[in-house]
Design an enzyme around this catalytic site. Structure first.
Site, PDB file in Angstrom:
ATOM      1  N   LYS A  39      63.631 -66.034 -62.016  1.00  0.00           N
ATOM      2  CA  LYS A  39      64.792 -66.922 -62.012  1.00  0.00           C
ATOM      3  C   LYS A  39      65.764 -66.437 -63.092  1.00  0.00           C
ATOM      4  O   LYS A  39      65.327 -65.994 -64.168  1.00  0.00           O
ATOM      5  CB  LYS A  39      64.275 -68.336 -62.307  1.00  0.00           C
ATOM      6  CG  LYS A  39      65.242 -69.468 -62.182  1.00  0.00           C
ATOM      7  CD  LYS A  39      64.469 -70.795 -62.386  1.00  0.00           C
ATOM      8  CE  LYS A  39      65.332 -72.025 -62.306  1.00  0.00           C
ATOM      9  NZ  LYS A  39      64.553 -73.281 -62.455  1.00  0.00           N
ATOM     10  N   SER A  94      65.395 -76.578 -58.763  1.00  0.00           N
ATOM     11  CA  SER A  94      66.455 -75.651 -59.064  1.00  0.00           C
ATOM     12  C   SER A  94      66.056 -74.192 -58.898  1.00  0.00           C
ATOM     13  O   SER A  94      66.936 -73.329 -58.859  1.00  0.00           O
ATOM     14  CB  SER A  94      66.917 -75.869 -60.513  1.00  0.00           C
ATOM     15  OG  SER A  94      65.871 -75.571 -61.418  1.00  0.00           O
ATOM     16  N   SER A 122      61.271 -78.533 -60.527  1.00  0.00           N
ATOM     17  CA  SER A 122      62.035 -77.400 -59.987  1.00  0.00           C
ATOM     18  C   SER A 122      61.252 -76.243 -59.397  1.00  0.00           C
ATOM     19  O   SER A 122      61.833 -75.359 -58.773  1.00  0.00           O
ATOM     20  CB  SER A 122      62.948 -76.834 -61.064  1.00  0.00           C
ATOM     21  OG  SER A 122      64.117 -77.578 -61.084  1.00  0.00           O
TER      22      SER A 122
HETATM   23  N1  GLN Z   1      65.669 -81.784 -59.859  1.00  0.00           N
HETATM   24  C1  GLN Z   1      65.516 -82.065 -61.248  1.00  0.00           C
HETATM   25  C2  GLN Z   1      66.870 -82.136 -61.914  1.00  0.00           C
HETATM   26  O1  GLN Z   1      67.827 -82.179 -61.225  1.00  0.00           O
HETATM   27  C3  GLN Z   1      64.590 -81.060 -61.875  1.00  0.00           C
HETATM   28  C4  GLN Z   1      65.218 -79.837 -62.412  1.00  0.00           C
HETATM   29  C5  GLN Z   1      64.199 -78.894 -63.030  1.00  0.00           C
HETATM   30  O2  GLN Z   1      62.997 -79.112 -62.959  1.00  0.00           O
HETATM   31  N2  GLN Z   1      64.714 -77.853 -63.682  1.00  0.00           N
HETATM   32  O3  GLN Z   1      67.012 -82.174 -63.108  1.00  0.00           O
END
Ligand code: GLN
Length: 488
Positions: free
Chosen positions: A73, A150, A174
């Site tokens: 990532k 994400s 994420s």
């Molecule tokens: N979907 C969650 C958010 O919007 C988790 C994001 C993550 O784990 N980086 O913050």
């Protein structure tokens, strides 16, 4: 079927037997990456990967990652390689060092072939907010469905069969959420088990290095390499690292597993509910003891709001250094404040701005008690409830996502009452810092969907064993779109 589609151990054996070379694997992964149409990549590292693969000496017998291509990532710092976290504010930023996770993989001679897209700065869960636009779910060639976020690009790259594993990060879900939507194993360890040095911080009290694989065994193999104390990350645990090598005979016999009633009650997809319930019976047949318990509806309903307040508050202070002077494109203006304002206005998408506003607002003296501290108290209650449950049970088992991958127009980052619990419960694992893993459960009209197991802190070995036993039940191993013809 190519060697790239096999498990890490199988690829390793093929390398040892001389059936394939690291350079051939790298070339094929690069070809697949270049042919991919899912917008999974910030950058394909063709030159770097080829020269690294060419520089490798003889295959190392006990090093399972030797010559295995992977992607990371784009919020992992990579020395000499632009790293933007899919944000315009970091365009052109080239780190001077590798994140510890990247350095360890390099030391083990795994071959980094690309940096992948993410929701900007790892905030968001839809794979739509990065500066390169939407990342698509490889299971839907018509490109109408999200892959989740994400860590969208990493999920897409593994699901598309480009690489056997990919690094991501998990602050709320994420890795574990996109794993569900992309038919993958998505694993986050206990908070502090893997060094986060060089991973861009989002909300450090919740952040973990996490990753996607196609086999539970591969998740164990990676943890053997990545776990451990790092002097550069003072939050990394000093606890002794176990041998996480996969068990040959994983078993659920005698395991006590809690199913949370409120999560199941809030499932809107009938087939998901049915398949999940079927899996409970299968686990019982294997000797597990399953019990449906109530967690506390109010606590579960408050998870998302508390998470947003806590994570946004941490994010706003951690990202204060993105001021248009230290990294990325310089803002215009005569004073520091003008230049910063310009850079941040142009550099961030609306999602990021909204989160920073929520974070700053929650931290303001007059709101702190009502918002930030209240969210922290909620987190403490959740953690203590989890502690109670995990005294009685070895694992918590739940559907990882309410449904298969949503279509782009059905999706949003904003608070919604629909699936409030079923869509956000994975954050339990981050609130309490627990290890948690998603694995595929079934395919609905060709689209995958996963289940999640969460265990006690630092009991990754037990969790991975149980996940492998469950993987044996589902029979869904090594999934990627390359196997689509063979999938039901
Ligand atoms: N979907 C969650 C958010 O919007 C988790 C994001 C993550 O784990 N980086 O913050």
């Amino acid at each position: 079927m190519s060697f790239l589609d096999l498990s890490i151990r199988e690829i390793h054996e093929a390398l040892l037997e001389g059936k394939v070379t690291p350079l051939e694997l790298t070339k094929e992964a690069l070809e697949r990456a270049k042919a991919n149409k899912d917008n999974a990549f910030e950058k394909i590292l063709e030159e770097e990967a080829l020269s690294f693969a060419k520089s490798l000496g003889p295959i190392e017998k006990d090093n399972l990652l030797f010559g295995i291509p992977f992607v990371a990532k784009d919020n992992f710092s990579t020395e000499g390689i632009e790293t933007t976290a899919s944000s315009n504010i970091l365009n052109g930023y080239v780190p001077l060092f590798d994140a510890t996770a990247i350095a360890k993989l390099k030391e083990h001679k795994a071959v980094l072939i690309g940096k992948t897209t993410l929701d900007e700065l790892a905030m968001g869960g839809t794979g739509t907010s990065g500066h390169l636009g939407y990342t698509y779910n490889p299971y839907d060639p018509t490109h109408t469905r999200e892959v989740g976020g994400s860590s969208c690009g990493s999920a897409a790259a593994v699901a598309a069969g480009i690489v056997p594993f990919a690094l991501g990060s998990d602050t709320g879900d994420s890795v574990r959420k996109p794993a569900s939507l992309a038919g993958l194993v998505g694993f986050k360890p206990t908070w502090g088990r893997i060094s986060r040095w060089g991973l861009f911080p989002f909300a450090p009290s919740l952040d973990t290095v996490a990753y996607f694989t196609r086999y539970v065994d591969d998740a164990s193999i990676l943890l053997n390499v990545l776990a451990g104390r790092d002097e550069k990350d003072s939050t990394s645990s000093t606890k002794t690292v176990e041998d996480y090598s996969p068990s040959e005979t994983p078993s659920l016999a005698g395991k006590r597993i809690a199913v949370l009633k409120e999560i199941n009650d809030s499932l809107i997809d009938e087939e998901n509910r049915q398949k999940f319930n079927d899996s409970l019976k299968e686990m019982e047949k294997e000797g597990a003891y399953l019990e449906t318990i109530e967690f506390g509806r109010e606590l579960l309903e408050s998870l998302y709001a508390s998470y947003i307040v806590i994570s946004s508050a941490e994010a706003t202070s951690n990202n204060a250094n993105l001021d248009g002077l230290k990294f990325g494109p310089r803002g215009e203006g005569k004073t520091y404040s003008e230049a910063m304002m310009d850079a941040r206005t142009k550099g961030f998408s609306t999602l990021i701005k909204r989160r920073f506003v929520i974070g700053s607002y929650s931290l303001m003296r007059e709101n702190r008690e009502e918002l930030f501290l209240r969210a922290q108290r909620c987190r403490a209650k959740v953690t203590s409830r989890l502690g109670e449950i995990l005294k009685d049970f070895d694992f918590i088992y739940a559907p990882a996502t309410p449904s298969i991958a949503p279509r782009f127009n059905e999706t949003s980052d904003k608070l919604s009452a629909l699936s409030l619990i079923a869509d956000n419960h994975l954050v339990l694992g981050n609130f309490a810092g627990l290890p948690s893993i998603t694995i595929p459960l079934f395919l609905e009209n060709g689209m995958p969907i996963g289940v999640n197991l969460t265990g006690r802190a630092f009991e990754e070995k037990e969790l991975l064993n149980a996940a492998k036993a469950l993987e044996n039940i589902t029979g869904l191993k090594g999934l990627s779109i390359r196997m689509k013809g063979e999938l039901k």
